[in-house]
Structure formats: C-alpha cells, structure tokens
Design a protein around this motif. Structure first.
Motif, PDB file in Angstrom:
ATOM      1  N   GLU A  92     -47.368  11.416  61.478  1.00 41.18           N
ATOM      2  CA  GLU A  92     -47.002  10.926  59.990  1.00 41.18           C
ATOM      3  C   GLU A  92     -45.543  10.281  59.546  1.00 41.18           C
ATOM      4  N   VAL A  93     -44.677  10.785  60.322  1.00 38.49           N
ATOM      5  CA  VAL A  93     -43.272   9.845  60.082  1.00 38.49           C
ATOM      6  C   VAL A  93     -43.475   8.557  60.738  1.00 38.49           C
ATOM      7  N   ALA A  94     -44.100   8.336  61.825  1.00 36.62           N
ATOM      8  CA  ALA A  94     -44.349   7.215  62.397  1.00 36.62           C
ATOM      9  C   ALA A  94     -44.868   6.066  61.723  1.00 36.62           C
ATOM     10  N   GLU A  95     -45.935   6.604  61.193  1.00 34.99           N
ATOM     11  CA  GLU A  95     -46.710   5.728  60.135  1.00 34.99           C
ATOM     12  C   GLU A  95     -46.268   5.383  58.894  1.00 34.99           C
ATOM     13  N   THR A  96     -45.281   6.258  58.491  1.00 32.59           N
ATOM     14  CA  THR A  96     -44.553   5.991  57.270  1.00 32.59           C
ATOM     15  C   THR A  96     -43.397   5.044  57.438  1.00 32.59           C
ATOM     16  N   HIS A  97     -42.686   5.144  58.476  1.00 31.88           N
ATOM     17  CA  HIS A  97     -41.431   4.554  58.636  1.00 31.88           C
ATOM     18  C   HIS A  97     -41.351   3.215  60.005  1.00 31.88           C
ATOM     19  N   LEU A  98     -42.575   3.161  60.639  1.00 33.83           N
ATOM     20  CA  LEU A  98     -42.637   2.206  61.564  1.00 33.83           C
ATOM     21  C   LEU A  98     -43.548   1.298  61.262  1.00 33.83           C
ATOM     22  N   ALA A  99     -43.270  -0.223  60.898  1.00 33.62           N
ATOM     23  CA  ALA A  99     -44.285  -1.210  60.386  1.00 33.62           C
ATOM     24  C   ALA A  99     -45.202  -1.409  61.728  1.00 33.62           C
ATOM     25  N   GLU A 100     -44.834  -1.210  62.788  1.00 32.52           N
ATOM     26  CA  GLU A 100     -45.847  -1.523  64.064  1.00 32.52           C
ATOM     27  C   GLU A 100     -47.034  -0.581  64.153  1.00 32.52           C
ATOM     28  N   MET A 101     -46.699   0.483  63.449  1.00 28.93           N
ATOM     29  CA  MET A 101     -47.719   1.573  63.418  1.00 28.93           C
ATOM     30  C   MET A 101     -48.766   1.087  62.470  1.00 28.93           C
ATOM     31  N   GLU A 102     -48.535   0.650  61.457  1.00 29.94           N
ATOM     32  CA  GLU A 102     -49.427   0.217  60.353  1.00 29.94           C
ATOM     33  C   GLU A 102     -50.164  -1.033  60.979  1.00 29.94           C
ATOM     34  N   ARG A 103     -49.580  -2.000  61.459  1.00 26.37           N
ATOM     35  CA  ARG A 103     -50.180  -3.012  62.184  1.00 26.37           C
ATOM     36  C   ARG A 103     -51.196  -2.774  63.259  1.00 26.37           C
ATOM     37  N   LEU A 104     -50.916  -1.685  64.197  1.00 30.18           N
ATOM     38  CA  LEU A 104     -51.523  -1.294  65.405  1.00 30.18           C
ATOM     39  C   LEU A 104     -53.081  -0.647  64.562  1.00 30.18           C
ATOM     40  N   MET A 105     -52.618   0.322  63.614  1.00 33.01           N
ATOM     41  CA  MET A 105     -53.859   0.908  63.044  1.00 33.01           C
ATOM     42  C   MET A 105     -54.991  -0.046  62.377  1.00 33.01           C
ATOM     43  N   GLY A 106     -54.331  -0.875  61.938  1.00 35.93           N
ATOM     44  CA  GLY A 106     -55.250  -2.086  61.368  1.00 35.93           C
ATOM     45  C   GLY A 106     -56.098  -2.730  62.380  1.00 35.93           C
ATOM     46  N   ARG A 107     -55.389  -2.943  63.448  1.00 36.57           N
ATOM     47  CA  ARG A 107     -56.159  -3.453  64.692  1.00 36.57           C
ATOM     48  C   ARG A 107     -57.259  -2.566  65.270  1.00 36.57           C
ATOM     49  N   LEU A 108     -56.898  -1.177  65.342  1.00 32.13           N
ATOM     50  CA  LEU A 108     -57.627  -0.375  66.039  1.00 32.13           C
ATOM     51  C   LEU A 108     -58.936  -0.034  65.244  1.00 32.13           C
ATOM     52  N   PHE A 109     -58.982  -0.270  64.043  1.00 34.56           N
ATOM     53  CA  PHE A 109     -60.247  -0.044  63.082  1.00 34.56           C
ATOM     54  C   PHE A 109     -60.380  -1.254  62.418  1.00 34.56           C
ATOM     55  N   ALA A 110     -60.256  -2.401  62.824  1.00 36.56           N
ATOM     56  CA  ALA A 110     -60.317  -3.758  62.312  1.00 36.56           C
ATOM     57  C   ALA A 110     -62.080  -4.070  62.203  1.00 36.56           C
ATOM     58  N   ASP A 111     -62.877  -3.249  62.822  1.00 33.53           N
ATOM     59  CA  ASP A 111     -64.295  -3.424  62.613  1.00 33.53           C
ATOM     60  C   ASP A 111     -64.841  -2.571  61.423  1.00 33.53           C
ATOM     61  N   ASP A 112     -64.034  -1.668  61.074  1.00 29.11           N
ATOM     62  CA  ASP A 112     -64.758  -0.943  59.557  1.00 29.11           C
ATOM     63  C   ASP A 112     -65.145  -1.597  58.608  1.00 29.11           C
ATOM     64  N   ASP A 113     -65.991  -0.894  57.996  1.00 29.60           N
ATOM     65  CA  ASP A 113     -66.642  -1.473  56.575  1.00 29.60           C
ATOM     66  C   ASP A 113     -65.552  -1.565  55.648  1.00 29.60           C
ATOM     67  N   ALA A 114     -65.255  -2.730  55.111  1.00 36.56           N
ATOM     68  CA  ALA A 114     -64.125  -2.747  54.026  1.00 36.56           C
ATOM     69  C   ALA A 114     -64.441  -1.973  52.768  1.00 36.56           C
ATOM     70  N   GLY A 115     -65.721  -1.696  52.443  1.00 40.83           N
ATOM     71  CA  GLY A 115     -66.435  -1.122  51.424  1.00 40.83           C
ATOM     72  C   GLY A 115     -66.107   0.241  51.382  1.00 40.83           C
ATOM     73  N   GLU A 116     -66.472   1.044  50.173  1.00 45.04           N
ATOM     74  CA  GLU A 116     -66.275   2.508  50.247  1.00 45.04           C
ATOM     75  C   GLU A 116     -66.954   3.587  50.686  1.00 45.04           C
TER      76      GLU A 116
END
Length: 220
Positions: A92-116
């Motif tokens: 939680e702390v890393a995802e809040t304060h490290l921009a690299e975590m957000e970028r990597l999370m986006g890549r990890l789940f890049a194939d997820d459906d964008a819809g609800e």
C-alpha cells in the motif's frame, strides 16, 4: 549498561534488511498461502533450490519464517500471523508513493477489460455480497493452496482447469474470482475467460493475502 535507542533501531533494521529483496517478498507471499518445501518455493519464485534456500535463511534469521523436517523435505512456514499484514502495508505504501509501482501495475493488468464488467471488488463489497448471498465466489489458486485455507464459501476452480468447469457455474448471478494477492494474475485471467464466455464476473481486488491481513477467518 543502558540500552540506547539507536541500538534498538539497529536491531529493527535487521528486519528491513531481510525484506530488502524482491525474491524474499515473493517467498513470503507464497508462504502466506500455505506451508511449503523449499523445492516448491524455488519453482514458484523462479529460483534455483540453492538460491531459494539462501533467501529463506535470511528470512529465518530475521524471525520471519521457520522450518521443520518432513521426511527428506524441509518445510517452511511463516512465524507470525501479522506477516501478511506487513506485506500488505508495504504494498500500500509503495503504491501510494512510488510512481514506478503504478506504471508496473498498469502493465501487469494491461489486458484487462476497461469496462465495468471487470471492475475490481473491494473487501467491503465482497463481504456484503457474501452475507447477502449475491455472488458465487471462486478461488482460482491451485488446489493445494485452496486446501490449506480459503475464503469461506469459496469454490475451488484453478485457473488452469476453469475451462472444463464452466458448465457447473451459474449464469444467473455474479461470479467473483480471487487468488493470492494484488500482484497475482490468476483471478484476472479467470475473469477474462469467464467474461468472454458470457458470465457476469468481477475480481476481488486484493486476494487472500489482504483477507488474512485484515484478520478475517479462513475455511479449510
């Protein structure tokens, strides 16, 4: 001789040094699923048995894991139920304060459906849905991890076997899939498959690691 505050911080830093390695964090996450021999831990973390053993010794010296003999195998386990909470706080702390975590999370789940349809479900939402009997909960981890402990009411549907189990799943109610933790892709893979087959499905956004960290009960 009086003990200084610095001495206490120096001892505390031993824990920090033990955690300062991504492989060791991955080993701890795996052990949060179930006790496991070094061979299994090495395979799960992509390490040689020798390297996995070295990392486990660091964790053992820091008091985070312990081991017992089971025949020829040395089986490791977490020493404290608070360790899943520690891992969750680090994430939680890393995802809040490290921009690299957000970028990597986006890549990890890049194939997820964008819809609800695949919008993740929070723990509070999942608890309410389970209490009201509104969802079918799927544990998509391997069976051995499910047998060691799972969310109450969950059915085991390992993601590798899910295709053959579709006929047994309901189409008239929402399905929620969960796996090991926030970085585990099993539930996302399962949700995509179910969505493609016409099921109503969402993922529990964290997994069993966060559930344990919150002190919530498991079934066995």
């Amino acid at each position: 001789m009086p003990v200084s505050r610095q001495e206490l911080f120096d001892v505390l830093s031993q824990l920090g040094r033990a955690l300062a390695n991504g492989h060791r964090l991955a080993l701890l996450e795996h052990l949060a699923q179930r006790d496991a021999p070094v061979e299994e831990l090495a395979k799960a973390s992509g390490l040689s048995i020798a390297n996995a053993s070295q990392h486990l010794q660091h964790l053992r010296r820091a008091g985070l894991v312990t081991a017992r003999r089971d025949g020829r195998q040395r089986v490791y386990r977490l020493t404290d139920e608070r360790i899943p909470r520690l891992l969750t706080l680090l994430q939680e702390v890393a995802e809040t304060h490290l921009a690299e975590m957000e970028r990597l999370m986006g890549r990890l789940f890049a194939d997820d459906d964008a819809g609800e349809t695949l919008e993740p479900m929070t723990r509070a939402e999942l608890q309410r849905a389970l209490e009201n009997g509104e969802v079918t909960l799927l544990d998509v981890r391997p069976n051995a991890e499910y047998q060691a402990g799972h969310l109450p009411g969950a059915l085991n549907a390992p993601v590798a076997e899910l295709e053959s189990m579709l006929s047994a799943l309901p189409r008239d109610r929402e399905i929620v899939a969960y796996c090991r933790g926030v970085y585990c892709t099993f539930s996302h893979d399962a949700a995509r498959l179910l969505h493609e087959r016409g099921f109503q499905v969402r993922c529990y956004q964290a997994g069993i690691l966060e559930w344990r960290a919150a002190g919530l009960p498991l079934a066995d």
